[in-house]
Design an enzyme around this catalytic site. Structure first.
Site, short mmCIF file in Angstrom:
data_model
loop_
_atom_site.label_atom_id
_atom_site.label_comp_id
_atom_site.label_asym_id
_atom_site.label_seq_id
_atom_site.Cartn_x
_atom_site.Cartn_y
_atom_site.Cartn_z
N ASP A 147 68.05 48.52 76.63
CA ASP A 147 67.53 47.35 75.91
C ASP A 147 68.62 46.34 75.61
O ASP A 147 68.34 45.16 75.37
CB ASP A 147 66.85 47.79 74.61
CG ASP A 147 65.56 48.52 74.95
OD1 ASP A 147 65.62 49.72 75.24
OD2 ASP A 147 64.50 47.86 74.97
N ARG A 176 60.82 41.59 67.81
CA ARG A 176 61.52 42.86 68.02
C ARG A 176 63.01 42.53 68.14
O ARG A 176 63.39 41.66 68.93
CB ARG A 176 61.00 43.60 69.27
CG ARG A 176 59.54 44.04 69.12
CD ARG A 176 59.16 45.05 70.19
NE ARG A 176 59.74 46.36 69.94
CZ ARG A 176 59.72 47.36 70.83
NH1 ARG A 176 59.16 47.17 72.01
NH2 ARG A 176 60.28 48.53 70.55
O1 MRU Z 1 60.23 50.50 72.56
P1 MRU Z 1 60.10 50.20 74.03
O2 MRU Z 1 59.03 50.96 74.72
O3 MRU Z 1 60.03 48.70 74.29
O4 MRU Z 1 61.48 50.70 74.61
C1 MRU Z 1 61.72 50.59 75.98
C2 MRU Z 1 62.96 51.26 76.38
O5 MRU Z 1 63.71 51.78 75.60
C3 MRU Z 1 63.30 51.18 77.81
O6 MRU Z 1 64.03 52.30 78.19
C4 MRU Z 1 64.16 49.94 77.98
O7 MRU Z 1 63.46 48.77 77.62
C5 MRU Z 1 64.71 49.87 79.30
S1 MRU Z 1 63.58 49.41 80.49
C6 MRU Z 1 64.40 48.12 81.13
#
Ligand code: MRU
Length: 362
Positions: A241, A90
């Site tokens: 992220d 990712r």
């Molecule tokens: O695609 P995901 O579910 O991994 O995305 C997660 C998010 O966007 C969260 O808001 C992000 O990781 C922040 S949590 C520390």
């Protein structure tokens, strides 16, 4: 955090000291199942398929993936190839690269005979650091929630995606202040954005808040602006992220629109993140943060529980309509009221981040 009266973390080591267990987040909220990761390939698949997700948890799973790789083969070549495999899963959450680089640097500088035990110890250390950081974020953020109190009515907090304990090892980022405030007896109510297309809000955040008995309401993603115009949101808290050294915040797609609505309605917009989410190498998030694009099927189809309780997936769009699925967007720092970190709250600016993290800012 608690599920059915039992304390869980999102990831833990088997008593054999080698294999790794995770909560399978693709099955929530309707089924609670765990999965065992026995190899680096298992860890890579769990990240790519979003059995684990959320920036801090992706980083910790990557670290354990490196440990699983070293267990099978601690050679330089095997460690390099595990790093490449895990990094490719990712692209957006910088915690993954941060954790993988940390393990690679440690292992390549150690004698081959020490690498397995060092790798597991370092992965466990990253996990413990994450728990401590999230707890500290909770304490700092709860003060902001307390300040937002108006009389006896609950503080209304809007959040997007899932930035609770399921995104980290425990506690979470954006939800940590909410859990801390609730434990301090501060009345709160959480507006939970459903968070299309994967619905992490409707499935995971709602599941967590229910487990914590925290008052909440799930809303369609498009409802936030309306609620803000009518004074029904006191503050917004989201996770991240990747945040640039200048304070631009990348988070789940749709976050930017919430920031715009908050700005227009003078609603404070906070981002909660551990320092492992800051990418000190870049300043301009819109230009320089890679945005994951996932399968269009996540947009054209939706999954849930059928009337008989079994998992089902249904198609929303007509046959033949193309779709695209952008996973994240970037909120420029000018729309961010403040960053809630493990070292306290700072402005979303280079100066603000440098002030709290002079040792990391370089
Ligand atoms: O695609 P995901 O579910 O991994 O995305 C997660 C998010 O966007 C969260 O808001 C992000 O990781 C922040 S949590 C520390």
């Amino acid at each position: 955090m608690r599920i059915d009266g039992r304390d869980y973390r999102t990831i833990w080591l088997d008593p054999d000291g080698r294999r790794v267990h995770i909560i399978d987040q693709t099955r929530l909220p309707h089924r609670f199942e765990t999965k065992t990761l026995a190899s680096c390939e298992d860890a890579a698949a769990a990240i790519a398929n979003m059995n684990v997700r959320g920036a801090p948890l992706i980083g910790v799973t990557g670290a354990y993936g490196m440990a699983l790789a070293a267990w099978r083969d601690p050679s330089d070549a095997a460690i390099e190839s595990a790093h490449a495999l895990l990094l490719a899963t990712r692209p957006t959450a910088v915690n993954l690269r941060w954790a993988l680089d940390r393990l690679r640097a440690l292992l390549l500088s150690a004698p081959v005979s020490d690498r397995v035990s060092l790798a597991y110890a370092e992965a466990a250390k990253i996990a413990e650091e994450d728990v401590a950081a999230c707890q500290a974020i909770g304490r700092a953020g709860a003060e902001l929630i307390d300040k937002a109190r108006r009389g006896d009515r609950p503080v209304n907090i809007l959040t997007h995606c899932n930035a609770g304990w399921l995104c980290a090892v425990d506690w979470g980022t954006a939800l940590a202040p909410i859990y801390a405030a609730a434990r301090q007896g501060i009345p709160i109510h959480v507006w939970v954005d459903e968070t299309r297309p994967r619905n992490q809000g409707a499935s995971l955040t709602a599941f967590e808040l229910l487990g914590e008995e925290a008052p909440h309401t799930v809303i369609a993603d498009n409802a936030g602006g309306h609620l803000m115009q009518h004074g029904l949101v006191d503050l917004v808290i989201v996770g991240s992220d990747r945040t640039t050294r200048a304070g631009d915040v990348c988070n789940k797609i749709g976050t930017y629109l919430k920031a715009l609505a908050a700005h227009d309605n003078n609603v404070p917009f906070y981002v909660a993140l551990p320092s492992s989410t800051v990418d000190w190498r870049i300043a301009d998030g819109v230009r320089d943060i890679p945005i994951e694009e996932r399968s269009p099927r996540e947009v054209t189809h939706i999954s849930g529980r059928g009337a008989d309780g079994t998992p089902i997936e249904i198609q929303l769009t007509p046959d033949g309509s193309p779709a695209r699925n952008f996973g994240f967007d970037v909120t420029p720092s000018r729309f961010v009221t403040g960053l809630i970190t493990e070292r306290g709250v700072c402005a979303a600016t280079e100066k603000g981040l440098q002030g709290l993290f002079p040792d990391l800012a370089g």
